[in-house]
Each structure stands twice: as structure tokens, then as C-alpha cells.
Design an enzyme around this catalytic site. Structure first.
Site, mmCIF file in Angstrom:
data_model
loop_
_atom_site.group_PDB
_atom_site.id
_atom_site.type_symbol
_atom_site.label_atom_id
_atom_site.label_comp_id
_atom_site.label_asym_id
_atom_site.label_seq_id
_atom_site.Cartn_x
_atom_site.Cartn_y
_atom_site.Cartn_z
ATOM 1 N N HIS A 86 0.852 -1.195 0.000
ATOM 2 C CA HIS A 86 0.000 0.000 0.000
ATOM 3 C C HIS A 86 0.883 1.239 0.000
ATOM 4 C CE1 HIS A 86 -2.860 3.030 1.468
ATOM 5 N NE2 HIS A 86 -3.804 2.239 0.985
ATOM 6 N N GLU A 105 -3.733 3.100 -7.090
ATOM 7 C CA GLU A 105 -4.133 4.220 -6.243
ATOM 8 C C GLU A 105 -3.108 5.354 -6.365
ATOM 9 O OE1 GLU A 105 -6.543 2.988 -2.396
ATOM 10 O OE2 GLU A 105 -4.482 2.286 -2.280
#
Length: 222
Positions: free
Chosen positions: A93, A141
Site C-alpha cells: 500500500h 491508487e
């Protein structure tokens, strides 16, 4: 286990501490069960195993370390996740970036244990590169949009469709999720119209006054 369409990352928000994490997880399961839309939740490590035991939906870790069982104080191994009812893990992430070699090790170790992996990438190019490890999913993202009020589907729809094309060219079996600023049913519909298999989001649900209502809106146009 059906592949989730909506993946909710609880992160380290105060709204996901203690009993609040359990209430939020149960709200996600309620909406998923009633709607038939597959979802997954990613609680903080502290409550991960306990939440996985009480839910009938996929529960993912927010991260995992590429280590076998043994000496490794403070780390979370794939074997630990496998010993619980946890179904898989996020990897890399943008708030928990790791070296590329470690990403490959994690996917290999988790795959051997039948744990799902969802690798996060910041660009279509990175997503394509990481798809070569053959995870279950890749989530794109753009960091600048994470936690904001503008969805990636509005700010840069090309990164979503471009990621889908790039990842599928490497491995058609890899699912593609998009995230960053996703907060409404229109955002989810737009992402899927662009070819994504679903969305990965956090603050839009976790920090909402009524997470259940937000979840229902998110899936209202699927």
C-alpha cells in the site's frame, strides 16, 4: 470465496479501534449479505484474527512480512495469517511501501498457503510490472488522491482503464481494483465502466457517520 467487488481498508483510524472495528466489520458484512455484493474488510492487525473468526466474508490483513516462522520480533508472517481465518492480505500500500523483491516473496509465500494477495500500485506502469508476480489482484491508487474528495475516476480516468489494459496484458486472471477518493456509487460505477473489477477504499466508509448508509450508496449502481 467470491472475489470481492468492494474492499474496505480500515487503516489505523480511531474509528477502527477496539469495539468500533468489530461494529464496522459487522456493518460491512450486513450490507454484503443483504445485497449479494461480495466485499472484504482489512482491519488493523491487533483485531485481525478475532474479526476473521466472527465474519462470514473475506478478511484481509493490511500488510504482511516476507518471513517464514521463526525469529522475527514484531513481524507478521504469512504463516500467522494462515493459522487464522484470514483470507489474504494487501501488499505494498502507498502508506506501507516495500521493496519489489519482498513483494515477490510475499506473493509466492501467500500463494503456497492459498492466501489471496492484492498488490497496490501507484501507476499503470507499476501495476503492469507487479502483475508479473501473478497476485490475485492489483489495485491502482495515485497517492495524491488518497483520502481526498476527488475520485481517481474523475481526476484521471485514463489511469484506471490504462491499468486494466496493462495488467490484463500480463495476466488476464489478475483482478484490477481502483482506489483513491472513491466515496460514492457514481465513483464505483465509473470504475467498473472503465473496466475495473472493483474498488479499494478506506476513509469514505471508515470515517463516515453512518458507514452502513455509505456502503449501500457505494453499491447502489452496480
Amino acid at each position: 470465496m467470491k472475489a470481492p467487488v468492494v474492499v474496505i481498508n480500515f487503516k489505523a483510524y480511531q474509528e477502527a479501534e477496539g469495539d468500533r472495528a468489530f461494529r464496522l466489520a459487522k456493518a460491512c458484512q450486513k450490507v454484503s449479505s443483504e445485497s449479494g455484493v461480495p466485499m472484504a474488510v482489512c482491519p488493523p492487525h491487533l483485531w485481525l484474527g478475532a474479526i476473521a473468526r466472527i465474519l462470514e466474508m473475506p478478511v484481509y490483513a493490511q500488510s504482511v512480512d516476507p518471513l517464514p516462522p521463526g525469529p522475527g520480533t514484531g513481524f507478521v508472517t504469512p504463516s500467522m495469517l494462515h493459522s487464522t481465518d484470514v483470507a489474504g492480505t494487501l501488499v505494498n500500500h502507498s502508506e506501507h511501501r516495500i521493496p519489489k523483491d519482498d513483494i515477490g516473496k510475499i506473493v509466492e509465500m501467500c500463494s503456497a498457503l492459498k492466501l489471496h494477495t492484492c498488490i497496490c500500485a501507484e501507476t499503470a506502469e507499476e501495476a503492469s510490472d507487479l502483475a508479473g508476480f501473478h497476485p490475485n489482484a492489483v489495485a491502482v491508487e495515485p497517492p495524491a488522491l488518497i483520502g481526498g474528495n476527488v475520485s481517481v475516476t474523475s481526476a484521471d480516468p485514463g489511469i484506471v482503464s490504462g491499468t486494466v489494459d496493462a495488467v490484463k496484458a500480463v495476466d488476464p486472471k489478475v483482478l484490477v481494483y481502483c482506489g483513491a477518493g472513491v466515496k460514492t456509487g457514481d465513483d464505483v460505477k465509473a470504475s467498473m465502466d472503465l473496466g475495473a473489477n472493483g474498488v479499494l477504499l478506506a476513509s469514505g466508509v471508515v470515517k463516515a457517520k453512518d458507514p452502513e448508509q455509505v456502503l449501500r450508496d457505494l453499491i447502489s449502481k452496480i
